[in-house]
Write a protein that holds these residues in place. Sequence first.
Motif, PDB file in Angstrom:
ATOM      1  N   LEU A 286       0.908  -1.120   0.175  1.00  0.00           N
ATOM      2  CA  LEU A 286       0.031  -0.068  -0.064  1.00  0.00           C
ATOM      3  C   LEU A 286       0.958   1.198   0.045  1.00  0.00           C
ATOM      4  N   PRO A 287       0.867   1.938  -1.021  1.00  0.00           N
ATOM      5  CA  PRO A 287       1.821   3.250  -1.075  1.00  0.00           C
ATOM      6  C   PRO A 287       1.665   4.140   0.042  1.00  0.00           C
TER       7      PRO A 287
ATOM      8  N   LEU B  90      -6.696  11.609  -4.494  1.00  0.00           N
ATOM      9  CA  LEU B  90      -5.654  11.916  -5.205  1.00  0.00           C
ATOM     10  C   LEU B  90      -4.485  11.084  -5.093  1.00  0.00           C
ATOM     11  N   PRO B  91      -4.236  10.598  -3.963  1.00  0.00           N
ATOM     12  CA  PRO B  91      -3.114   9.722  -4.050  1.00  0.00           C
ATOM     13  C   PRO B  91      -3.576   8.173  -4.295  1.00  0.00           C
ATOM     14  N   ALA B  92      -4.609   7.843  -4.504  1.00  0.00           N
ATOM     15  CA  ALA B  92      -5.287   6.563  -4.625  1.00  0.00           C
ATOM     16  C   ALA B  92      -4.451   5.566  -5.459  1.00  0.00           C
ATOM     17  N   LEU B  93      -3.889   6.247  -6.688  1.00  0.00           N
ATOM     18  CA  LEU B  93      -2.990   5.623  -7.590  1.00  0.00           C
ATOM     19  C   LEU B  93      -1.624   5.515  -7.303  1.00  0.00           C
ATOM     20  N   GLY B  94      -1.311   6.356  -5.998  1.00  0.00           N
ATOM     21  CA  GLY B  94       0.237   6.345  -5.876  1.00  0.00           C
ATOM     22  C   GLY B  94       0.445   7.719  -5.200  1.00  0.00           C
ATOM     23  N   TRP B  95       1.326   7.592  -4.149  1.00  0.00           N
ATOM     24  CA  TRP B  95       1.667   9.115  -3.635  1.00  0.00           C
ATOM     25  C   TRP B  95       2.636  10.011  -4.375  1.00  0.00           C
ATOM     26  N   HIS B  96       3.516   9.528  -4.936  1.00  0.00           N
ATOM     27  CA  HIS B  96       4.314  10.279  -5.813  1.00  0.00           C
ATOM     28  C   HIS B  96       3.851  10.645  -7.099  1.00  0.00           C
ATOM     29  N   LEU B  97       2.902   9.861  -7.592  1.00  0.00           N
ATOM     30  CA  LEU B  97       2.241  10.085  -9.076  1.00  0.00           C
ATOM     31  C   LEU B  97       1.279  11.220  -8.613  1.00  0.00           C
TER      32      LEU B  97
ATOM     33  N   VAL C 127      -1.867  -0.799 -13.530  1.00  0.00           N
ATOM     34  CA  VAL C 127      -2.239   0.410 -13.051  1.00  0.00           C
ATOM     35  C   VAL C 127      -1.806   0.419 -11.348  1.00  0.00           C
ATOM     36  N   LEU C 128      -2.111  -0.622 -10.615  1.00  0.00           N
ATOM     37  CA  LEU C 128      -1.605  -0.716  -9.294  1.00  0.00           C
ATOM     38  C   LEU C 128      -0.194  -0.751  -9.073  1.00  0.00           C
ATOM     39  N   SER C 129       0.603  -1.268 -10.024  1.00  0.00           N
ATOM     40  CA  SER C 129       1.988  -1.264  -9.863  1.00  0.00           C
ATOM     41  C   SER C 129       2.697   0.232 -10.053  1.00  0.00           C
ATOM     42  N   VAL C 130       1.882   1.196 -10.446  1.00  0.00           N
ATOM     43  CA  VAL C 130       2.731   2.361 -10.850  1.00  0.00           C
ATOM     44  C   VAL C 130       2.944   2.930  -9.219  1.00  0.00           C
ATOM     45  N   GLY C 131       1.948   2.717  -8.202  1.00  0.00           N
ATOM     46  CA  GLY C 131       2.274   3.200  -6.907  1.00  0.00           C
ATOM     47  C   GLY C 131       3.022   2.423  -6.225  1.00  0.00           C
ATOM     48  N   TRP C 132       2.768   1.092  -6.439  1.00  0.00           N
ATOM     49  CA  TRP C 132       3.673   0.030  -5.478  1.00  0.00           C
ATOM     50  C   TRP C 132       5.159   0.300  -5.861  1.00  0.00           C
ATOM     51  N   ILE C 133       5.617   0.679  -7.229  1.00  0.00           N
ATOM     52  CA  ILE C 133       7.009   1.099  -7.571  1.00  0.00           C
ATOM     53  C   ILE C 133       7.485   2.110  -7.141  1.00  0.00           C
ATOM     54  N   THR C 134       6.663   3.268  -7.564  1.00  0.00           N
ATOM     55  CA  THR C 134       7.175   4.687  -7.109  1.00  0.00           C
ATOM     56  C   THR C 134       7.207   4.765  -5.606  1.00  0.00           C
ATOM     57  N   ASP C 135       6.152   4.181  -4.965  1.00  0.00           N
ATOM     58  CA  ASP C 135       6.210   4.360  -3.326  1.00  0.00           C
ATOM     59  C   ASP C 135       6.748   3.033  -2.613  1.00  0.00           C
TER      60      ASP C 135
END
Length: 496
Positions: A170-171, A290-297, A412-420
């Motif tokens: 979870l990001p 806003l951060p549902a798909l990733g904090w840094h995104l 889509v989920l991996s965007v947040g998992w990787i960047t966060d």
Amino acid sequence: MPQRHRSEAATPSQQPPPQSLSAGRRTVGVLRELFPEPPEPGTRRLPRSLSVLLQVAAVLLGVLVMLVRVPGRNFPAWDGIYAEDLKIFLPQALQHPWHLLVPDDGYIELVPRLMAQFVTYLPLREAAPAFAIGGALVTAGCALFIFHVSAGHVRSPLLRFVLALAVVLLPIALMEIADSGVDAPWYMDFALFWACLWRPKTRTGMAGAAAIGFFTAASTLMSVVFAPLLLARVIALPRLREQAVTAGWAAGCLLQLPYVVSNLASVQSRAGHPAAPGLVFAFYGHGVVLPALGWHLAWWLQSAAGRNGATLIIGGILAVFFGWALITQPGRPRVFVVAALLTGLLFAAFGAIISSNLPGLPVTEDIEHGSRYTTLPIFLIDAAAIVAVDSFIRHRQLRLQTVAAVTALVGVLSVGWITDFRYNGFRSDDATNWPPVAAAWLHACQHTPNGIIHEQAGSEVLKPIPCARLRRLCLTWVTSGSPPASVNATAPPAVI
């Protein structure tokens, strides 16, 4: 054939209105979609012992991932002890062993206090790693629990694995709740949501559901948010054997009740100063959507479109996807999507209301006050998406469509998992480097084993800690006559 007397005939007022009865049955039928029967177990492909071994290995791997995710400030994350773990739970467990029903901020926190109590039986130096590992173990255990109990809504084992992975990766979790005792109950809320929907068939399963309900409700005030789900469960599944989780949750709430009522009557109660509705919805939009798909995104989008613009972009994407799910998918996933999103909204709103100062505080890339209130809503957005995709692929006969849908979801989920995957948050910035503190405590008590240590944690002075408790925890070092090299001799604690 004998005729009934006119007085024996049922009057219209005695007969239930057909339309009302039909509406009631339809409502119960809709509610029952939330609580599906789990699928029948298929042919066992692995020996039971090997299956258990793999699940234990998965939990241990989850613990390792959680520990690696949290960076430390000049020291490893497992050497940092965080927030109330140091300020409240560990000192009070040392002062008054097994006094577990002690309120803090108006309610009791049973699981963190239990964790602190078991930590006191370890060498003092190991307190920080024990809290970190204990918190990570709760996270991984909840992920495994959700993998099993979500089978009624997510038939694909692959997507259930993705759902469990969403717990561990979870990001937003790194901001505040990862790897600590005090924040372990926020992960238990994830498990309680799924326990509310689960229909265990065995006594062991019922006991597990009741335990999740009890320990979560006895550890966090936020569990009251699950009352509507449990009420729906009672209406849809009136049999007593279906209410194990309800009974456990109710018992935990009853344990909380006197402390909550006492706090409501105090001048320090936060209930008398709720946040305004506008701030509550702004908190949900900026803190959840806003951060549902990733904090840094989210921060990258804010730099391009502003905070409100980025919120509208992410909100639009989510609205289109869930609108598609509600229009095209059958009843069960539709009901789940609505229940999950509404529960998340209620959770975030309740948190913003009782912590009325949080929605108005500034947010930076390293700090979001109250992010703990956004963790479950964001996880439930992931869960609703996974349930919708599972329903879609279950009715597809073309393998290409199935592969494309699963690939798109994971992508889509991996965007947040990787960047966060790893970044500094409260857990990193506010943790105390524990080894020098533990060494100083033991050194101060070395020649006064029956004394009392007075220590300070940040700006707060801790209550006196008996040296006898520390000596018992690390007897070998105390009696050896020489402190370790890491003792902070420049600022020793006071001992009397």
